[in-house]
Design a protein around this motif. Structure first.
Motif, short mmCIF file in Angstrom:
data_model
loop_
_atom_site.label_atom_id
_atom_site.label_comp_id
_atom_site.label_asym_id
_atom_site.label_seq_id
_atom_site.Cartn_x
_atom_site.Cartn_y
_atom_site.Cartn_z
N GLU A 223 0.84 -0.94 0.45
CA GLU A 223 0.00 0.27 0.18
C GLU A 223 0.61 1.02 -0.35
OE1 GLU A 223 -3.30 1.86 -0.21
OE2 GLU A 223 -2.73 -0.30 -0.24
N GLU A 224 0.59 1.81 -0.63
CA GLU A 224 1.52 2.90 -1.00
C GLU A 224 0.91 4.31 -1.27
OE1 GLU A 224 5.09 3.50 -3.29
OE2 GLU A 224 3.91 4.48 -4.97
N ALA A 225 1.09 5.71 -0.48
CA ALA A 225 0.36 7.30 -0.70
C ALA A 225 1.42 7.82 -1.22
CB ALA A 225 0.20 7.76 0.82
N ARG A 226 1.05 8.82 -2.14
CA ARG A 226 1.86 9.73 -2.77
C ARG A 226 1.33 10.92 -3.12
NH1 ARG A 226 3.30 6.77 -9.12
NH2 ARG A 226 4.26 5.57 -7.96
N VAL A 227 2.25 12.19 -2.83
CA VAL A 227 1.70 13.28 -2.78
C VAL A 227 2.64 13.49 -3.86
CG1 VAL A 227 1.44 13.48 -0.04
CG2 VAL A 227 3.26 13.85 -0.22
N GLY A 228 2.99 15.25 -3.73
CA GLY A 228 2.95 15.76 -5.33
C GLY A 228 2.44 17.80 -5.30
N ASN A 229 2.73 18.20 -6.22
CA ASN A 229 1.96 19.74 -5.88
C ASN A 229 3.08 19.73 -5.10
OD1 ASN A 229 1.11 22.06 -6.63
ND2 ASN A 229 -0.41 21.80 -5.29
N ASN A 230 4.44 19.62 -5.25
CA ASN A 230 5.36 20.19 -4.11
C ASN A 230 5.18 19.94 -2.55
OD1 ASN A 230 7.32 21.13 -6.04
ND2 ASN A 230 6.48 23.23 -6.43
N PHE A 231 4.51 18.88 -2.15
CA PHE A 231 4.11 17.98 -1.06
C PHE A 231 3.13 19.12 -0.47
CE2 PHE A 231 9.00 17.66 -1.13
CZ PHE A 231 9.59 16.36 -1.04
N ALA A 232 2.01 19.38 -1.57
CA ALA A 232 1.38 20.30 -0.76
C ALA A 232 -0.29 19.36 -0.68
CB ALA A 232 1.52 21.06 -1.95
N SER A 233 -0.65 18.27 -1.48
CA SER A 233 -1.68 17.22 -2.32
C SER A 233 -1.00 15.92 -1.64
CB SER A 233 -2.26 18.24 -2.91
OG SER A 233 -1.99 18.24 -4.03
N LEU A 234 -1.59 15.22 -1.51
CA LEU A 234 -2.23 13.85 -1.81
C LEU A 234 -1.94 13.73 -2.72
CD1 LEU A 234 -2.08 10.53 -0.82
CD2 LEU A 234 -4.77 11.59 -0.70
#
Length: 273
Positions: free
Chosen positions: A51-62
């Motif tokens: 199970e993996e969660a990724r955040v993007g947008n320069n760590f601003a959102s899931l």
């Protein structure tokens, strides 16, 4: 004077550069946090759940959640084969909800060789990704086929820590072949032609090209026989050809060559039993 540009896969990629819109994306940074279970079924045969969660947008959102299950079989000391399935749930941060899940099937083949404290491996992965919900068939193939090739080097001999690095290439195998009319400043559509003539069409789904180059440096820390932590820094060079057309396929709004950089920090905890 109209220029008629026919795009027939990788061999003609240089020609399209004179007509398409070229866009350099802003650098983006994100992260991955994963939990992995490795269950030995019988000798050489393993079951993996992750199970993996990724955040993007320069760590601003899931960004998305990845849930995967796979089986792998080690044939002798040098070869390993695997079959897996992943459920990908993209997250829309603006609407604050998950939407249009994707299903992915993966087939792996890996060869390994050792030289002293070094281990070298080459892994090939063929994957097919199926979209759900509403999507524009003129913009996305169904399924989307990709081939990943990864060359990795590991060094064993620093206590319980194993540093490693790899280089991975991802090739799109069935992107749309866009055959369109371009007048030097815009893509021509139905407004520029006789009624019923769209001015462009898909000439097949067999455009193959390198759409991502990834480099990674990391280390695995074995806490004990069953528990391990994995830390990795990822750097991706993105190279995508993006079609923006209306749902009826009558107007090609834009055909864009996008390039950019994405950096990520990945942390994974794994338990083996």
């Amino acid at each position: 004077m109209k220029k008629i540009l026919s795009l027939f896969g990788l061999l003609l990629l240089p020609a399209i550069g004179f007509a398409q819109d070229n866009v350099s994306l802003d650098p983006e940074f994100g992260g991955r946090l994963a939990f992995r279970l490795d269950k030995k079924l019988v000798r050489g045969l393993h079951l993996n759940i992750e199970e993996e969660a990724r955040v993007g947008n320069n760590f601003a959102s899931l960004s998305r959640l990845h849930s995967s299950v796979a089986v792998s079989y080690k044939a002798g000391k040098q070869f390993k084969f695997g079959l897996g399935y992943a459920l990908i749930n993209p997250y829309n941060s603006d609407k604050k909800k998950f939407k249009n899940s994707r299903h992915r099937v993966m087939l792996d083949a890996k060869a390994t060789m050792r030289y002293g404290d070094w281990q070298f491996s080459l892994k090939e992965r063929m994957q097919a990704t199926f979209r759900t919900g509403d999507f524009n068939i003129w913009q996305h193939p169904q399924p989307e086929l990709s081939l990943k090739s990864r060359l990795m080097a590991k060094y064993k001999g620093i206590g319980h820590v194993t540093p490693y690095g790899y280089l991975e290439l991802r090739n799109s195998l069935n992107a749309p072949v866009v055959i369109a009319s371009y007048n030097g400043s815009q893509w021509l559509n139905e407004d520029n032609f006789e009624e019923g003539d769209a001015g462009w069409f898909i000439g097949g789904w067999n455009k193959a090209y390198l759409n991502r180059l990834r480099g990674c440096v990391g280390a695995e820390w074995k806490l004990d026989k069953s528990n391990a932590l994995n830390f990795c820094l990822l750097a991706d060079w993105i190279n995508n050809y993006v079609v923006d057309a209306n749902a009826l396929g009558t107007i090609l709004k834009q055909y864009t060559h996008q390039t950019g950089f994405i950096g990520q920090i990945a942390i994974q905890y794994s338990y083996s039993f």
